[in-house]
Design a protein around this motif. Sequence first.
Motif, PDB file in Angstrom:
ATOM      1  N   THR A   1       0.849  -1.289   0.080  1.00 39.18           N
ATOM      2  CA  THR A   1      -0.143  -0.076   0.105  1.00 39.18           C
ATOM      3  C   THR A   1       0.970   1.405   0.059  1.00 39.18           C
ATOM      4  N   LEU A   2       2.148   0.982   0.098  1.00 38.90           N
ATOM      5  CA  LEU A   2       3.271   2.261   0.316  1.00 38.90           C
ATOM      6  C   LEU A   2       3.501   2.622  -1.112  1.00 38.90           C
ATOM      7  N   VAL A   3       3.200   3.938  -1.459  1.00 38.75           N
ATOM      8  CA  VAL A   3       3.486   4.571  -2.890  1.00 38.75           C
ATOM      9  C   VAL A   3       4.883   5.052  -3.126  1.00 38.75           C
ATOM     10  N   PRO A   4       5.541   4.313  -3.752  1.00 38.95           N
ATOM     11  CA  PRO A   4       7.023   4.718  -3.975  1.00 38.95           C
ATOM     12  C   PRO A   4       7.299   6.098  -4.425  1.00 38.95           C
ATOM     13  N   SER A   5       6.290   6.734  -5.365  1.00 37.78           N
ATOM     14  CA  SER A   5       6.343   7.982  -6.014  1.00 37.78           C
ATOM     15  C   SER A   5       6.466   8.840  -4.624  1.00 37.78           C
ATOM     16  N   LYS A   6       5.832   8.764  -3.594  1.00 41.49           N
ATOM     17  CA  LYS A   6       5.914   9.498  -2.413  1.00 41.49           C
ATOM     18  C   LYS A   6       7.067   9.576  -1.593  1.00 41.49           C
ATOM     19  N   PRO A   7       8.001  10.521  -1.551  1.00 44.65           N
ATOM     20  CA  PRO A   7       9.527  10.250  -0.947  1.00 44.65           C
ATOM     21  C   PRO A   7       9.126   9.574   0.555  1.00 44.65           C
ATOM     22  N   ASP A   8       8.345  10.053   1.448  1.00 38.41           N
ATOM     23  CA  ASP A   8       8.249   9.406   2.774  1.00 38.41           C
ATOM     24  C   ASP A   8       7.922   8.005   2.738  1.00 38.41           C
ATOM     25  N   GLU A   9       6.986   7.894   1.724  1.00 40.87           N
ATOM     26  CA  GLU A   9       6.663   6.078   1.757  1.00 40.87           C
ATOM     27  C   GLU A   9       7.730   5.442   0.923  1.00 40.87           C
TER      28      GLU A   9
ATOM     29  N   LYS B   1      10.167   4.470   3.569  1.00 37.15           N
ATOM     30  CA  LYS B   1       9.471   3.464   4.633  1.00 37.15           C
ATOM     31  C   LYS B   1       9.401   2.358   4.016  1.00 37.15           C
ATOM     32  N   LEU B   2       9.246   2.095   2.552  1.00 37.17           N
ATOM     33  CA  LEU B   2       9.133   0.940   1.691  1.00 37.17           C
ATOM     34  C   LEU B   2      10.591   0.449   1.921  1.00 37.17           C
ATOM     35  N   GLY B   3      11.694   0.922   1.795  1.00 35.22           N
ATOM     36  CA  GLY B   3      12.952   0.599   1.927  1.00 35.22           C
ATOM     37  C   GLY B   3      13.352  -0.205   3.226  1.00 35.22           C
ATOM     38  N   SER B   4      12.656   0.418   4.243  1.00 35.18           N
ATOM     39  CA  SER B   4      12.787  -0.189   5.551  1.00 35.18           C
ATOM     40  C   SER B   4      12.392  -1.464   5.747  1.00 35.18           C
ATOM     41  N   TYR B   5      11.314  -1.901   4.926  1.00 28.97           N
ATOM     42  CA  TYR B   5      10.941  -3.275   4.779  1.00 28.97           C
ATOM     43  C   TYR B   5      11.638  -4.368   3.844  1.00 28.97           C
ATOM     44  N   ALA B   6      12.451  -3.726   3.402  1.00 27.85           N
ATOM     45  CA  ALA B   6      12.991  -4.561   2.080  1.00 27.85           C
ATOM     46  C   ALA B   6      13.809  -5.852   2.806  1.00 27.85           C
ATOM     47  N   MET B   7      13.337  -7.121   2.234  1.00 28.24           N
ATOM     48  CA  MET B   7      13.946  -8.287   2.779  1.00 28.24           C
ATOM     49  C   MET B   7      13.244  -8.870   4.171  1.00 28.24           C
TER      50      MET B   7
ATOM     51  N   CYS C   1      11.535 -14.300  -7.677  1.00 32.92           N
ATOM     52  CA  CYS C   1      10.373 -15.205  -8.110  1.00 32.92           C
ATOM     53  C   CYS C   1       8.966 -14.956  -7.688  1.00 32.92           C
ATOM     54  N   GLY C   2       8.104 -15.230  -8.011  1.00 34.23           N
ATOM     55  CA  GLY C   2       6.671 -15.005  -7.479  1.00 34.23           C
ATOM     56  C   GLY C   2       5.896 -14.029  -8.223  1.00 34.23           C
ATOM     57  N   SER C   3       5.172 -13.192  -7.526  1.00 30.80           N
ATOM     58  CA  SER C   3       4.411 -12.436  -7.928  1.00 30.80           C
ATOM     59  C   SER C   3       5.165 -11.128  -8.747  1.00 30.80           C
ATOM     60  N   SER C   4       4.498 -10.159  -9.822  1.00 30.14           N
ATOM     61  CA  SER C   4       5.068  -9.243 -10.733  1.00 30.14           C
ATOM     62  C   SER C   4       5.138  -7.890 -10.023  1.00 30.14           C
ATOM     63  N   ARG C   5       5.236  -7.892  -8.556  1.00 30.75           N
ATOM     64  CA  ARG C   5       5.227  -6.488  -8.067  1.00 30.75           C
ATOM     65  C   ARG C   5       6.296  -5.788  -8.194  1.00 30.75           C
ATOM     66  N   GLU C   6       6.335  -4.649  -8.827  1.00 26.19           N
ATOM     67  CA  GLU C   6       7.165  -3.647  -9.065  1.00 26.19           C
ATOM     68  C   GLU C   6       7.986  -3.327  -7.656  1.00 26.19           C
ATOM     69  N   HIS C   7       7.256  -3.351  -6.684  1.00 24.68           N
ATOM     70  CA  HIS C   7       7.660  -3.210  -5.518  1.00 24.68           C
ATOM     71  C   HIS C   7       9.113  -3.588  -4.989  1.00 24.68           C
ATOM     72  N   ALA C   8       9.000  -4.960  -5.515  1.00 27.12           N
ATOM     73  CA  ALA C   8      10.425  -5.493  -5.019  1.00 27.12           C
ATOM     74  C   ALA C   8      11.787  -4.990  -5.122  1.00 27.12           C
ATOM     75  N   PRO C   9      12.148  -4.619  -6.480  1.00 28.02           N
ATOM     76  CA  PRO C   9      13.266  -3.928  -6.734  1.00 28.02           C
ATOM     77  C   PRO C   9      13.222  -2.685  -6.480  1.00 28.02           C
ATOM     78  N   VAL C  10      12.112  -2.014  -6.048  1.00 27.47           N
ATOM     79  CA  VAL C  10      11.976  -0.638  -5.500  1.00 27.47           C
ATOM     80  C   VAL C  10      12.422  -0.592  -4.135  1.00 27.47           C
ATOM     81  N   ALA C  11      11.917  -1.596  -3.362  1.00 28.54           N
ATOM     82  CA  ALA C  11      12.420  -1.788  -2.108  1.00 28.54           C
ATOM     83  C   ALA C  11      13.788  -2.011  -1.626  1.00 28.54           C
ATOM     84  N   ILE C  12      14.315  -2.742  -2.415  1.00 28.06           N
ATOM     85  CA  ILE C  12      15.630  -3.068  -2.276  1.00 28.06           C
ATOM     86  C   ILE C  12      16.505  -1.612  -2.456  1.00 28.06           C
ATOM     87  N   GLY C  13      16.132  -0.971  -3.492  1.00 30.20           N
ATOM     88  CA  GLY C  13      16.707   0.148  -4.051  1.00 30.20           C
ATOM     89  C   GLY C  13      16.435   1.312  -2.908  1.00 30.20           C
TER      90      GLY C  13
END
Length: 171
Positions: free
Chosen positions: A15-23, A26-32, A65-77
Amino acid sequence: MNIDTDQIIPAEYLTLVPSKPDEYEKLGSYAMIGLPDDEYKTPYVAEGEMKTKYTVLIGGQNFGCGSSREHAPVAIGAAGGQVVVAESYARIFFRNCMSTGELYPVETDARICEELKTGEDVTVDMEANVLINHTTGKEYPLKPLGDAGPVIDAGGLFDYARQQGMIKSAV
């Protein structure tokens, strides 16, 4: 073991929106965060932190592998990751790395995930296509990124297309 997108960024954080800087941060803090604690003793992002101290992530086969979520590489980045070195990638994860420009997905024929240990000092030399483990002195050959490299360098597919004159820049 395959590292899947649910382990990279569990669905509850989508639900976190990567285009919003604070979100994005926060998305990065949950990576892995979805990795099993009993197998991965050191968290990728330490508890209470927003960024990782590990800019190079090492994986095995079929990383992402798994779902096609774009959030995966974005979270790591967003966490501060720059490169994932793995034996192979799920095609959608590799494409999402290119599309977003967040992360370099580099392949190797070596099963280095069984040799390297968390916290070892490593460098990825993208021009020489080698991962250097400064802790042990060992070097691992990497496969060149080819045409994907300039797209990621540009910041992703849309930025690359704008730079190449394929699409007009927003005014």
